[in-house]
Design an enzyme around this catalytic site. Structure first.
Site, PDB file in Angstrom:
ATOM      1  N   GLN A 240      39.692  49.517  35.646  1.00  0.00           N
ATOM      2  CA  GLN A 240      40.919  49.128  34.949  1.00  0.00           C
ATOM      3  C   GLN A 240      41.174  50.096  33.783  1.00  0.00           C
ATOM      4  O   GLN A 240      40.307  50.301  32.943  1.00  0.00           O
ATOM      5  CB  GLN A 240      40.803  47.675  34.451  1.00  0.00           C
ATOM      6  CG  GLN A 240      42.065  47.151  33.801  1.00  0.00           C
ATOM      7  CD  GLN A 240      43.286  47.143  34.731  1.00  0.00           C
ATOM      8  OE1 GLN A 240      43.201  46.747  35.884  1.00  0.00           O
ATOM      9  NE2 GLN A 240      44.426  47.619  34.235  1.00  0.00           N
TER      10      GLN A 240
ATOM     11  N   LYS B 232      44.642  40.545  39.764  1.00  0.00           N
ATOM     12  CA  LYS B 232      44.182  41.279  40.959  1.00  0.00           C
ATOM     13  C   LYS B 232      43.091  40.489  41.685  1.00  0.00           C
ATOM     14  O   LYS B 232      43.081  40.390  42.911  1.00  0.00           O
ATOM     15  CB  LYS B 232      43.660  42.665  40.555  1.00  0.00           C
ATOM     16  CG  LYS B 232      44.779  43.610  40.129  1.00  0.00           C
ATOM     17  CD  LYS B 232      44.257  44.866  39.456  1.00  0.00           C
ATOM     18  CE  LYS B 232      45.410  45.696  38.902  1.00  0.00           C
ATOM     19  NZ  LYS B 232      44.989  46.837  38.072  1.00  0.00           N
TER      20      LYS B 232
ATOM     21  N   ASP C 121      42.647  52.685  44.341  1.00  0.00           N
ATOM     22  CA  ASP C 121      43.787  52.954  43.456  1.00  0.00           C
ATOM     23  C   ASP C 121      44.419  54.308  43.807  1.00  0.00           C
ATOM     24  O   ASP C 121      45.526  54.608  43.372  1.00  0.00           O
ATOM     25  CB  ASP C 121      43.335  52.988  41.988  1.00  0.00           C
ATOM     26  CG  ASP C 121      43.721  51.715  41.238  1.00  0.00           C
ATOM     27  OD1 ASP C 121      44.641  51.016  41.709  1.00  0.00           O
ATOM     28  OD2 ASP C 121      43.119  51.446  40.182  1.00  0.00           O
TER      29      ASP C 121
END
Ligand code: NAP
Length: 291
Positions: free
Chosen positions: A96, A52, A119
């Protein structure tokens, strides 16, 4: 049958995002920034975060990582999120997952300010998505919608079946497909569904996100339908150096013979997830530049 090339679509979109980043920098001097919180050293998580961050750099964005030990407390992890939330150079925050088992992941996610929730996992974003308001769409479901569009499948009035009801894939995909403007008629299947094939055989679009190989086979689908295979499974394979190969949830061989278009694994949904994260970071930075 056509292969839906997620790598090609992803690379096209990443080019557009990079152009958007360059334009934003020129117009307002703002460089989109992604903040990442990583707790522990789970190799898969470390490799996802590295990918990412690399994608951010390639798109002209920057990233800042706060890495904590696997025994970090809940307060320390929430503290890291707050640190990024208070940093004006950071426009999007990613925690994460999975977090270490002693941590309440829902509480950590809920501590991300909605305007930085790239997200799309916070309850506020989820609620906005449900009510059709503007919000950050969760990355994998958003990528799936883009792939269906890329495959040339009109969604309006079509029958869609989603196999899997997880909060990160199946359920949001079902919500997005049934949204006004997308307009599919959606059936959501799960382990208590009796006779999944009775639904998939009628479907123009099948999204399979079950996390089990072979859940969808060619005899279960309608000729010409679009199959989006989200699954990533390690299947033992003695001919491979690592002793396994990656397989989706659909039996590719039999489904590919019948489907009008299908995503491969790897190279289908996977590349789109990071691309849609970049998309959200750019959107967050644009919104911050306007404020
Ligand atoms: P998950 O949380 O394990 O959820 C799986 C869902 O599938 C559950 O709702 C389960 O039903 C349902 N299910 C399992 N077996 C089924 C069957 N035989 N028939 C009908 N429904 C069945 O998994 P997830 O997080 O959604 O992920 C799904 C897959 O996508 C995994 O392989 C994951 O690695 C992959 N994935 C890929 C990406 C990407 O970027 N490519 C991103 C996220 C996930 P119940 O609710 O009844 O248990």
């Amino acid at each position: 049958m056509g292969i839906i090339d997620g790598k090609a679509l992803s690379s096209k979109l990443r080019g557009e995002i990079a152009a958007g980043v360059a334009a934003l920098k020129k117009e307002s001097g703002v460089t989109p920034g992604l903040g990442v919180v990583l707790a522990g050293d789970n190799p898969a998580s470390v490799s996802y975060v590295t990918a990412k961050e690399k994608a951010c750099t390639e798109a002209g964005m920057f990233s800042r990582e706060i890495r904590l030990p696997g025994d970090a407390t809940q307060e320390e992890i929430v503290g890291a999120v707050r640190n990024l939330a208070d940093d004006p150079a950071i426009h999007g925050i990613l925690v994460q997952l999975p977090l270490p088992p002693h941590v309440d992941a829902k509480a950590v996610i809920a501590s991300i300010p909605p305007e930085k929730d790239v997200d799309g996992f916070t309850p506020v974003n989820g609620g906005r998505m449900l009510s059709g308001e503007k919000c950050f769409l969760p990355c994998t479901p958003h990528g799936i919608l883009k792939l269906i569009e890329f495959a040339g499948m009109e969604t309006k009035g079509r029958r869609a079946v989603v196999i899997g009801r997880s909060n990160i894939v199946g359920r949001p995909v079902s919500i997005l497909l049934s949204r006004k403007g997308v307009d599919a008629t959606v059936t959501l299947c799960h382990t208590a569904t009796r006779d999944v094939a009775a639904y998939t055989r009628d479907a123009d679009i099948v999204v399979v996100a079950a996390g089990r190989p072979g859940v969808l086979t060619g005899d279960m689908i309608k000729p010409g339908c679009v199959v989006i295979d989200v699954g990533v499974n390690r299947v033992p394979d003695a001919t491979k150096p690592k002793g396994y190969r990656l397989a989706g949830d659909a039996d590719f061989e039999s489904c590919a013979k019948k489907a009008g278009a299908i995503t491969p694994v790897p190279g289908g949904v996977g590349p789109m997830t990071i691309t849609m994260l970049l998309w959200n970071v750019l959107e967050a930075a644009k919104a911050a530049a306007k404020r």
